[in-house]
Design an enzyme around this catalytic site. Structure first.
Site, PDB file in Angstrom:
ATOM      1  N   ASN A   7       0.881  -1.169   0.000  1.00 46.15           N
ATOM      2  CA  ASN A   7       0.000   0.000   0.000  1.00 46.15           C
ATOM      3  C   ASN A   7       0.914   1.212   0.000  1.00 46.15           C
ATOM      4  O   ASN A   7       1.458   1.599   1.044  1.00 46.15           O
ATOM      5  CB  ASN A   7      -0.904  -0.013   1.231  1.00 46.15           C
ATOM      6  CG  ASN A   7      -1.843   1.185   1.284  1.00 46.15           C
ATOM      7  OD1 ASN A   7      -1.772   2.093   0.459  1.00 46.15           O
ATOM      8  ND2 ASN A   7      -2.727   1.200   2.267  1.00 46.15           N
ATOM      9  N   ARG A  93      -2.559  -2.076  -3.528  1.00 43.09           N
ATOM     10  CA  ARG A  93      -3.760  -1.272  -3.346  1.00 43.09           C
ATOM     11  C   ARG A  93      -3.695  -0.079  -4.297  1.00 43.09           C
ATOM     12  O   ARG A  93      -2.707   0.658  -4.326  1.00 43.09           O
ATOM     13  CB  ARG A  93      -3.854  -0.758  -1.913  1.00 43.09           C
ATOM     14  CG  ARG A  93      -5.086   0.110  -1.688  1.00 43.09           C
ATOM     15  CD  ARG A  93      -4.959   0.969  -0.452  1.00 43.09           C
ATOM     16  NE  ARG A  93      -6.163   1.767  -0.240  1.00 43.09           N
ATOM     17  CZ  ARG A  93      -6.180   2.935   0.386  1.00 43.09           C
ATOM     18  NH1 ARG A  93      -5.054   3.451   0.877  1.00 43.09           N
ATOM     19  NH2 ARG A  93      -7.302   3.600   0.542  1.00 43.09           N
ATOM     20  N   HIS A 182     -12.991   2.786   0.281  1.00 49.72           N
ATOM     21  CA  HIS A 182     -12.914   1.780   1.353  1.00 49.72           C
ATOM     22  C   HIS A 182     -13.485   0.435   0.895  1.00 49.72           C
ATOM     23  O   HIS A 182     -13.939  -0.377   1.703  1.00 49.72           O
ATOM     24  CB  HIS A 182     -13.678   2.230   2.613  1.00 49.72           C
ATOM     25  CG  HIS A 182     -13.100   3.430   3.298  1.00 49.72           C
ATOM     26  ND1 HIS A 182     -13.884   4.394   3.897  1.00 49.72           N
ATOM     27  CD2 HIS A 182     -11.821   3.819   3.491  1.00 49.72           C
ATOM     28  CE1 HIS A 182     -13.114   5.331   4.417  1.00 49.72           C
ATOM     29  NE2 HIS A 182     -11.851   5.001   4.193  1.00 49.72           N
ATOM     30  N   ARG A 242     -12.640  16.011   7.558  1.00 46.34           N
ATOM     31  CA  ARG A 242     -13.473  16.252   6.373  1.00 46.34           C
ATOM     32  C   ARG A 242     -14.893  16.567   6.794  1.00 46.34           C
ATOM     33  O   ARG A 242     -15.427  15.976   7.733  1.00 46.34           O
ATOM     34  CB  ARG A 242     -13.477  15.018   5.459  1.00 46.34           C
ATOM     35  CG  ARG A 242     -12.129  14.673   4.865  1.00 46.34           C
ATOM     36  CD  ARG A 242     -12.242  13.412   4.018  1.00 46.34           C
ATOM     37  NE  ARG A 242     -10.934  12.909   3.611  1.00 46.34           N
ATOM     38  CZ  ARG A 242     -10.641  11.623   3.483  1.00 46.34           C
ATOM     39  NH1 ARG A 242     -11.558  10.707   3.731  1.00 46.34           N
ATOM     40  NH2 ARG A 242      -9.437  11.244   3.110  1.00 46.34           N
ATOM     41  N   GLU A 385      -8.070  -5.366   5.035  1.00 46.38           N
ATOM     42  CA  GLU A 385      -8.005  -5.038   3.613  1.00 46.38           C
ATOM     43  C   GLU A 385      -6.869  -5.774   2.915  1.00 46.38           C
ATOM     44  O   GLU A 385      -6.981  -6.138   1.741  1.00 46.38           O
ATOM     45  CB  GLU A 385      -7.843  -3.527   3.451  1.00 46.38           C
ATOM     46  CG  GLU A 385      -9.023  -2.732   3.992  1.00 46.38           C
ATOM     47  CD  GLU A 385      -8.748  -1.248   4.107  1.00 46.38           C
ATOM     48  OE1 GLU A 385      -8.989  -0.539   3.117  1.00 46.38           O
ATOM     49  OE2 GLU A 385      -8.309  -0.809   5.186  1.00 46.38           O
TER      50      GLU A 385
END
Length: 408
Positions: A7, A93, A182, A242, A385
């Site tokens: 990743n 990823r 995600h 955010r 993940e």
């Protein structure tokens, strides 16, 4: 097969080495502060003390090269391989697959070119994901490289869910639509819940990935039919920094009144809003909860807003799915905050959700936190993940190596 999962971010590389198909983690770690003289490598092998190394690492190639050395370094005691050529495939990823990639694919020159073209949709991620791919190609020549896209799990959303009510010309010209993110996390959690429910039928599952970045997905069987993040990861839930959903008219008004540039408005929405913007003090949920307990009104309001918006999306997705068979919490906040889970579920009694307070407080790892009387089971599922990437990497390589019918 040994599968090396990468990743690659702007200044970091996270990695795991798996022995497949057993899914045994042989080693894991990360390289941080890439581009600096004091970059830090942390290497972990199960059953051993973590190994750390600090040195100058200026690019992704050097970072991954250092990791590969550690995987075979007997003198330092970091080795888990005798030779680097034991690695049979590398899984990467990649954040954005746009409309081009609806599943994981073997990396080819054409795939890399398309990932590069999609940089416009994910300028903070895709270029660095691609740097990791190209670095691994150079360091492990001939080893299959597989790209696994965050957006792929949401690629089967119906058009009525992914289109915005803007002139369709904007979608046709610029592919402006909901993509969702995600995906590997939502996919892993939904698969675990399906197994826990018995593994049969097409269950209706709502997965809540709650971390510094947060999103919810409505999952029907094996795919997402809607998700809270949209064209970018900014839409949807309130997050650490955010804003999540906000009236575009309010943004235009603020930009005009404050004379904000596009860059300044982007920074306001992505870096100075969310939990941080409302509390005025913190973006970390642990600090928010502590502040709320101490009577900090800003922290208490931030916590209430955060959980309220989660409840709203769960309600919306119960409607989108025409019912719900299970709800699951995952990621940093979802896995580790009993208070957030309790506040969310307290407003879901109309669905028949009945939380077990003690099970919720004591939940460690995978856990059922609803009572036997609850019409909808509620789970905590630690996300993974990386194992999704490893599984897809094995599947893609096997598919590419399979003989074509009529040949052989």
């Amino acid at each position: 097969m040994k599968v090396f999962v990468l990743n690659s971010g702007s200044s970091s590389v996270k990695y795991k080495l798996y022995d497949m198909p057993a899914e045994t983690v042989l080693a894991s770690g990360q390289v941080e502060r890439i581009g600096m003289e004091d970059a830090l490598v942390t290497h972990r092998v199960p059953g051993r003390e973590p190994y750390q190394l600090q040195q100058e690492i200026l690019d992704h190639t050097t970072a991954i090269q250092q990791v590969l050395r550690l995987l075979t370094d007997q003198e330092r005691g970091t080795a888990v391989l005798e030779r680097i050529d034991e690695i049979g495939a590398v899984g990467h990823r990649v954040v954005h697959g746009g409309e081009a990639f609806q599943e994981s694919v073997l990396v080819t020159p054409e795939v890399k070119a398309t990932i590069r073209e999609l940089t416009e949709l994910a300028p903070l991620h895709n270029p660095h994901n691609l740097s990791g791919i190209e670095a691994a190609e150079g360091l492990l020549p001939g080893v299959p490289q597989v790209a696994v896209f965050d957006t792929a799990f949401h690629a089967r959303m119906p058009q009525h869910a992914y289109l915005y009510a803007l002139p369709r010309l904007l979608y046709e010209r610029y592919a402006v639509r909901r993509y969702g993110f995600h995906g590997s996390s939502h996919r892993y959690v939904a698969e675990r819940v399906r197994t826990l429910l018995g593994g049969e039928g097409t269950p209706k599952i709502i997965t809540c990935h709650l971390g510094n970045g947060a999103s919810i997905a409505a999952v029907l069987g094996d795919h997402s039919i809607d998700t809270s993040m949209g064209f970018t990861p900014l839409e949807g839930l309130m997050m650490g920094t955010r804003s999540g959903d906000v009236d575009a008219g309010a943004l235009l008004y603020i930009m005009a009144r404050e004379e904000l540039s596009l860059a300044e408005a982007d920074a306001m929405l992505n870096k100075h809003s969310g939990l941080l913007g409302i509390s005025g003090t913190a973006s970390d949920m642990r600090e928010i909860e502590a502040g709320a307990e101490q009577g900090d009104e800003g922290a208490a309001l931030a916590l209430e807003m955060f959980t309220y918006r989660i409840r709203k999306y769960i309600g919306a997705y119960a409607a989108a799915l025409n019912g719900v068979d299970a709800i699951a919490f995952t990621a940093g906040i979802g896995e580790h905050s009993p208070r957030v889970r309790e506040m969310v579920c307290a407003g879901l009694t109309y669905l028949g959700v009945e939380l077990d307070p003690e099970a919720n407080r004591q939940a460690k790892g995978e856990a059922l936190i609803s009572t036997p009387a609850s019409r909808v089971p509620v789970y905590v599922i630690p996300t993974d993940e990386e194992v999704v990437i490893a599984r897809d990497t094995v599947a893609v390589v096997a598919r590419e190596r399979a003989p074509v019918a009529g040949q052989g």
